[in-house]
Design a protein around this motif. Structure first.
Motif, PDB file in Angstrom:
ATOM      1  N   ARG A 162       2.037  54.765 -68.903  1.00  0.00           N
ATOM      2  CA  ARG A 162       1.105  54.087 -68.000  1.00  0.00           C
ATOM      3  C   ARG A 162      -0.316  54.622 -68.196  1.00  0.00           C
ATOM      4  O   ARG A 162      -1.286  53.861 -68.204  1.00  0.00           O
ATOM      5  N   ASN A 163      -0.426  55.933 -68.337  1.00  0.00           N
ATOM      6  CA  ASN A 163      -1.746  56.526 -68.539  1.00  0.00           C
ATOM      7  C   ASN A 163      -2.361  56.066 -69.864  1.00  0.00           C
ATOM      8  O   ASN A 163      -3.572  55.787 -69.936  1.00  0.00           O
ATOM      9  N   ALA A 164      -1.542  55.985 -70.900  1.00  0.00           N
ATOM     10  CA  ALA A 164      -2.037  55.531 -72.197  1.00  0.00           C
ATOM     11  C   ALA A 164      -2.552  54.095 -72.108  1.00  0.00           C
ATOM     12  O   ALA A 164      -3.626  53.766 -72.634  1.00  0.00           O
ATOM     13  N   LEU A 165      -1.792  53.243 -71.439  1.00  0.00           N
ATOM     14  CA  LEU A 165      -2.206  51.849 -71.284  1.00  0.00           C
ATOM     15  C   LEU A 165      -3.489  51.745 -70.449  1.00  0.00           C
ATOM     16  O   LEU A 165      -4.375  50.944 -70.749  1.00  0.00           O
ATOM     17  N   HIS A 167      -5.842  53.810 -70.338  1.00  0.00           N
ATOM     18  CA  HIS A 167      -6.987  54.303 -71.109  1.00  0.00           C
ATOM     19  C   HIS A 167      -7.165  53.551 -72.434  1.00  0.00           C
ATOM     20  O   HIS A 167      -7.883  53.992 -73.327  1.00  0.00           O
ATOM     21  N   GLY A 168      -6.490  52.417 -72.555  1.00  0.00           N
ATOM     22  CA  GLY A 168      -6.659  51.587 -73.737  1.00  0.00           C
ATOM     23  C   GLY A 168      -5.970  52.106 -74.978  1.00  0.00           C
ATOM     24  O   GLY A 168      -6.271  51.639 -76.084  1.00  0.00           O
ATOM     25  N   GLU A 169      -5.056  53.042 -74.827  1.00  0.00           N
ATOM     26  CA  GLU A 169      -4.355  53.617 -75.976  1.00  0.00           C
ATOM     27  C   GLU A 169      -3.045  52.847 -76.224  1.00  0.00           C
ATOM     28  O   GLU A 169      -1.948  53.395 -76.150  1.00  0.00           O
ATOM     29  N   ARG A 170      -3.191  51.575 -76.522  1.00  0.00           N
ATOM     30  CA  ARG A 170      -2.024  50.708 -76.656  1.00  0.00           C
ATOM     31  C   ARG A 170      -1.108  51.133 -77.800  1.00  0.00           C
ATOM     32  O   ARG A 170       0.111  51.052 -77.685  1.00  0.00           O
ATOM     33  N   GLU A 171      -1.693  51.574 -78.918  1.00  0.00           N
ATOM     34  CA  GLU A 171      -0.855  51.969 -80.055  1.00  0.00           C
ATOM     35  C   GLU A 171       0.051  53.145 -79.704  1.00  0.00           C
ATOM     36  O   GLU A 171       1.222  53.169 -80.070  1.00  0.00           O
ATOM     37  N   VAL A 172      -0.499  54.117 -78.990  1.00  0.00           N
ATOM     38  CA  VAL A 172       0.297  55.277 -78.571  1.00  0.00           C
ATOM     39  C   VAL A 172       1.401  54.836 -77.625  1.00  0.00           C
ATOM     40  O   VAL A 172       2.548  55.282 -77.719  1.00  0.00           O
ATOM     41  N   ALA A 173       1.069  53.931 -76.702  1.00  0.00           N
ATOM     42  CA  ALA A 173       2.072  53.410 -75.768  1.00  0.00           C
ATOM     43  C   ALA A 173       3.186  52.683 -76.523  1.00  0.00           C
ATOM     44  O   ALA A 173       4.367  52.834 -76.197  1.00  0.00           O
ATOM     45  N   GLU A 174       2.804  51.915 -77.549  1.00  0.00           N
ATOM     46  CA  GLU A 174       3.796  51.175 -78.321  1.00  0.00           C
ATOM     47  C   GLU A 174       4.756  52.120 -79.054  1.00  0.00           C
ATOM     48  O   GLU A 174       5.951  51.843 -79.168  1.00  0.00           O
ATOM     49  N   ILE A 175       4.238  53.237 -79.554  1.00  0.00           N
ATOM     50  CA  ILE A 175       5.112  54.218 -80.202  1.00  0.00           C
ATOM     51  C   ILE A 175       6.135  54.730 -79.201  1.00  0.00           C
ATOM     52  O   ILE A 175       7.337  54.794 -79.474  1.00  0.00           O
ATOM     53  N   MET A 176       5.671  55.117 -78.022  1.00  0.00           N
ATOM     54  CA  MET A 176       6.576  55.681 -77.011  1.00  0.00           C
ATOM     55  C   MET A 176       7.585  54.646 -76.513  1.00  0.00           C
ATOM     56  O   MET A 176       8.717  54.992 -76.161  1.00  0.00           O
ATOM     57  N   LEU A 177       7.167  53.389 -76.511  1.00  0.00           N
ATOM     58  CA  LEU A 177       8.070  52.321 -76.079  1.00  0.00           C
ATOM     59  C   LEU A 177       9.004  51.863 -77.201  1.00  0.00           C
ATOM     60  O   LEU A 177       9.869  51.023 -76.986  1.00  0.00           O
ATOM     61  N   GLY A 178       8.811  52.410 -78.407  1.00  0.00           N
ATOM     62  CA  GLY A 178       9.653  52.024 -79.532  1.00  0.00           C
ATOM     63  C   GLY A 178       9.328  50.654 -80.073  1.00  0.00           C
ATOM     64  O   GLY A 178      10.176  50.017 -80.698  1.00  0.00           O
ATOM     65  N   GLU A 179       8.093  50.194 -79.868  1.00  0.00           N
ATOM     66  CA  GLU A 179       7.710  48.840 -80.258  1.00  0.00           C
ATOM     67  C   GLU A 179       6.867  48.786 -81.532  1.00  0.00           C
ATOM     68  O   GLU A 179       6.501  47.709 -81.983  1.00  0.00           O
TER      69      GLU A 179
END
Length: 197
Positions: A162-165, A167-179
């Protein structure tokens, strides 16, 4: 919304426990372990989770990363046999750790409990993995603790996503989500253990 419910003790079961919001790579490690253990013994794999965020009972809860139906579908795609999706309410929130374990034991024929290292339960989160171990002999189950999944030296969690999203860090969020594909992960994961979905 179709959510499968489960309330009997007829089938030997491996229980994966967690909120599993977002079904990130840490959650997937727990689910995969439960499915693997169940498969080895021809037992049933069950995911015990909640429809709503536990904080919603007493305060404003964070926005969920994934709705209940998608969470159920993702778990089933990963091989979970039964998704027991429970509404978290004041009754569950007020249970002591021992009462929570007793409720699980009355609900399932538990062979193995599988949870992440940071899983807590019972009143104010007083129960931990060690609490499960303390009662293992009483109820005849084993405990499988799944270590944290780390990314760049920090634990993968729904809060971190949630914090990554935010702060606009979508790529990092996608890694953690396995996407994110392995090829796209590389610039973000140099020197880090491979992240699998």
């Amino acid at each position: 919304m179709s959510v499968q419910m489960y309330n009997h003790r007829l089938v030997p079961s491996v229980i994966a426990l967690g909120m599993f919001d977002g079904m990130h790579i840490g959650h997937r490690a727990v689910i995969n372990k439960a499915v693997s253990i169940a498969g080895e013994h021809a037992w049933q794999s069950v995911a015990y989770t909640f429809m709503n965020h536990p904080r919603s009972v007493f305060a404003e809860a964070p926005e969920l990363l994934m709705d209940a139906e998608k969470k159920r579908a993702t778990m089933m795609e990963m091989g979970i046999d039964v998704v027991d999706m429970v509404k978290f309410d004041k009754t569950i929130a007020s249970m002591s750790p021992m009462e929570f374990i007793e409720d699980l034991a009355n609900r399932y024929d538990i062979k193995v409990l599988v949870a992440g290292s940071d899983f807590t339960f019972g009143y104010k989160g007083q129960g931990t993995i060690e609490t499960f171990r303390e009662y293992a002999g009483v109820y005849g189950y084993e405990v499988c603790e799944v270590p944290f999944v780390m990314l760049a030296g920090e634990k993968v969690s729904s809060t971190r996503i949630r914090n990554a999203l935010a702060h606009g860090e979508r790529e990092v969020a996608e890694i953690m989500l396995g996407e994110m594909s392995a090829a796209r992960q590389k610039p973000y994961c140099d020197g880090i253990a491979p992240v699998s979905s």
